[in-house]
Enzyme design. Structure first.
Site, short mmCIF file in Angstrom:
data_model
loop_
_atom_site.label_atom_id
_atom_site.label_comp_id
_atom_site.label_asym_id
_atom_site.label_seq_id
_atom_site.Cartn_x
_atom_site.Cartn_y
_atom_site.Cartn_z
N TYR A 538 0.78 -1.24 0.00
CA TYR A 538 0.00 0.00 0.00
C TYR A 538 0.81 1.29 0.00
O TYR A 538 0.29 2.34 -0.37
CB TYR A 538 -0.94 0.02 1.20
CG TYR A 538 -2.10 -0.94 1.04
CD1 TYR A 538 -3.16 -0.62 0.21
CD2 TYR A 538 -2.11 -2.16 1.70
CE1 TYR A 538 -4.21 -1.49 0.04
CE2 TYR A 538 -3.16 -3.04 1.53
CZ TYR A 538 -4.20 -2.70 0.70
OH TYR A 538 -5.24 -3.57 0.54
N LEU A 539 2.04 1.20 0.47
CA LEU A 539 2.82 2.42 0.61
C LEU A 539 3.72 2.63 -0.59
O LEU A 539 4.59 1.80 -0.87
CB LEU A 539 3.65 2.35 1.89
CG LEU A 539 2.81 2.16 3.16
CD1 LEU A 539 3.69 1.98 4.37
CD2 LEU A 539 1.86 3.33 3.35
#
Length: 580
Positions: A538-539
């Site tokens: 997600y990052l």
DNA sequence: TATAGGACTTAGGATTCTGCTT
DNA sequence: AAGCAGAATCCTAAGTCCTATA
């Protein structure tokens, strides 16, 4: 509308995406030249050895017996004890298993409580012990054999480059272990044979040989997909694939593209938020439901929530599939207004529990949606993910529900890093800030883990160390006082030096104690939070890379080898002023 | 428009490895 | 050398979202 991959020569072989990135990319090297690929074409050349088939069933030695009142041995019994699932089945009907037994066996085996796996269990325990106790050279030899298999089957050639494969082994047969209350728990997962496997490769490549005496189910040449081989598993009757490792160029490009879509959302998210706020008051109930659901997805990072076939999987939900029983409305709670209490099982049957104060129109709408419904009724009965995603697609090209998770996760990391990083801190202090920022995201995305088995013990060890350190600090304080008194009495230079010395010691000990306390807090805060999933999925890695460059943190402190390989594109690409 | 099938990403737990202490 | 804890890696289930078909 899949994006077309055009050709620009980038450093480590990542082709450029159809949309521009905000920063110029300076190639580190030109490892190869790319041919332009048409829309939907994933590769021009693909060559590999096919899957590695796990070793065949090894019959138990004659003296290792499975007993059922009397005695008989069967492969199934081995799975049972090997997977430690026996206890799960005690007292349950044998329905899912009976189809795997011969009629003779079915006649005998009616009651699991009468099954005795003792000898089989002991056999495997002993075998495992023996393996561990092997001399160094023997272990080395086993390692080399495994390396050889990895070397032979673990790589493929894709468009002229040797790439690592993610999962090159077939899954071994055994008992299916679903997560949560899975209706198919314990069903026999069948052995995959070459006859089950579809091979995908390029026509002009060396086509993999099936194992001696076997044939492939099919060999196809489909360059619009990225998988190397596939088969249908027998539990859910769905496809399984052999695919590339995340370090591969193909996967890296896709990952990059994902974050670029999320960055485009950043530009329009304000418009979208204004839009759904307006839709809360729509005349159409369907639109209202969509707008409230989207608010949840945006604010709480909920998953989309596709419909699932009942009875086939564990009963879990996402946003669109929430039921009335999953939320409770509190006009007033703990001094807050319009509180929604969520309690449901999400992906992997991980519990989502949260109390959130929502905007008044959302609350009013929820009351409306819940009116005259049973607990088991859908909260958003007019909504499904297709309808929601169609709407999102209209708002922005490539936008779907999951993009909000990526966007909110990445923007949160960036903001938290900005807020928490103190340039005056040392490397350890900055890393603590990084972990805290990471943790904020993990909490947002509800990434949990079970508390490690060793947690209580290791916490206790740490606490003991802290206590010991406290004692040392106290002693040092007394020493300082003693030294000061002595100096007061004598006024000797020697005594003055001693005071300084003792003070320094005290200061050092206090710093050590502070560090330990931070460590303990960090550990406690982290015990039930899994940081890995957000970091990996997600990052936007460029945020991390930029942060490292800006504050002089070596990248190895935040990314291990595997992560550096997966994020090679970002490490090459992002400068210290990269902005998500 | 509903449904099924297909391809791909995301997920937590289990297993193995590593490096430290005893 | 053994034992241990934490990190890294492996494993494969469980999601999302798209396309084809009726």
């Amino acid at each position: 509308t899949s994006s077309c991959i055009s050709t620009v020569h980038l450093g480590f072989g990542i082709t450029s995406l159809p949309f521009p990135t905000s920063l110029p990319f300076i190639p580190a090297s030109h490892r190869w030249e790319e041919e332009k690929k048409e829309d939907g074409i994933k590769w021009m050349q693909l060559e590999h050895r096919g899957p590695y088939f796990v070793p065949p069933y090894e019959p138990l030695p004659k003296d290792v017996q499975f007993y059922y009142d009397g005695s008989s041995t069967l492969e199934l019994a081995v799975f049972f004890q090997k997977m430690g699932l026996y206890s799960l089945f005690q007292g349950q009907p044998l329905s899912s298993l009976s189809q795997e037994m011969t009629s003779e066996e079915q006649e005998i085996i009616k009651d699991l409580d009468k099954c005795d796996f003792g000898e089989i269990h002991k056999y495997f325990v002993d075998k495992n012990e023996a393996r561990k106790a092997l001399p160094k050279e023997e272990k080395q030899k086993l390692k080399e054999e495994a390396d050889k298999i990895q070397e032979e089957y673990g790589y493929c050639i894709l468009d002229g480059h040797r790439e690592k494969i993610g999962n090159f082994k077939t899954e071994p047969p055994g008992l299916f272990r679903g997560r949560g209350e899975h209706p198919k728990m314990g069903m026999l997962k069948k052995r995959i044979m070459p006859e089950d496997v579809i091979i995908n490769c390029s026509k002009d490549s060396k086509i993999p040989e099936p194992p001696e005496g076997h044939k492939w189910k099919e060999v196809r040449f489909d360059n619009t997909v990225t998988w190397l081989a596939s088969w249908t598993e027998n539990i859910q009757n769905t496809l399984k694939y052999i695919m590339l490792n995340p370090s591969s160029k193909l996967k890296g490009e896709k990952d990059w593209q994902k974050y670029e879509v999320a960055r485009r959302l950043k530009d329009v998210v304000h418009t979208i938020r204004a839009q759904y706020r307006k839709d809360w008051k729509s005349k159409e109930i369907k639109k209202r439901q969509r707008a409230v659901a989207l608010y949840f997805i945006d604010k709480l990072a909920l998953r989309a929530g596709n419909e699932k076939e009942e009875g086939e999987t564990a009963d879990t939900v996402g946003c669109c599939s929430l039921r009335v029983e999953h939320i409770q409305l509190h006009p007033q709670l703990d001094g807050q207004e319009h509180v929604v209490e969520f309690d449901f099982l999400g992906k992997d049957s991980i519990r989502y529990y949260n109390k959130v104060s929502v905007e008044k129109p959302v609350f009013k709408n929820l009351q409306l949606f819940m009116k005259n419904k049973d607990p088991s009724d859908d909260l958003f009965e007019h909504l499904n993910t297709t309808f929601l995603n169609k709407h999102l697609q209209d708002l922005m090209d490539g936008l779907t529900a999951k993009v909000f998770r990526t966007y909110n996760a990445s923007i949160t990391l960036q903001e938290q890093l900005k807020a928490l990083t103190n340039p005056e801190d040392n490397v350890a202090g900055k890393l603590l800030s990084y972990n805290r920022a990471n943790r904020a995201v993990a909490i947002l995305c509800n990434h949990q883990r079970s508390i490690p088995k060793t947690f209580a013990r290791s916490m206790q060890v740490l606490q003991e160390k802290i206590d010991a350190k406290k004692k040392q600090v106290e002693e040092a304080q007394e020493e300082v006082k003693k030294a000061e008194d002595e100096f007061k009495d004598t006024k000797e230079a020697k005594a003055e030096v001693n005071v300084e010395k003792k003070k320094k010691l005290l200061q050092r000990l206090e710093e050590q104690l502070a560090r330990m306390n931070i460590q303990a807090t960090d550990k406690e805060e982290n015990k039930q939070i899994a940081l890995g999933t957000s970091k990996l999925n997600y990052l936007d890695p460029r945020i991390t890379v930029a942060w490292c460059k800006k504050f002089g943190i070596p990248i190895e402190k935040v990314y291990n080898k595997t992560q550096r390989e997966k994020f090679a594109w970002a490490i090459d690409m992002a400068g210290e002023d990269f902005e998500f």
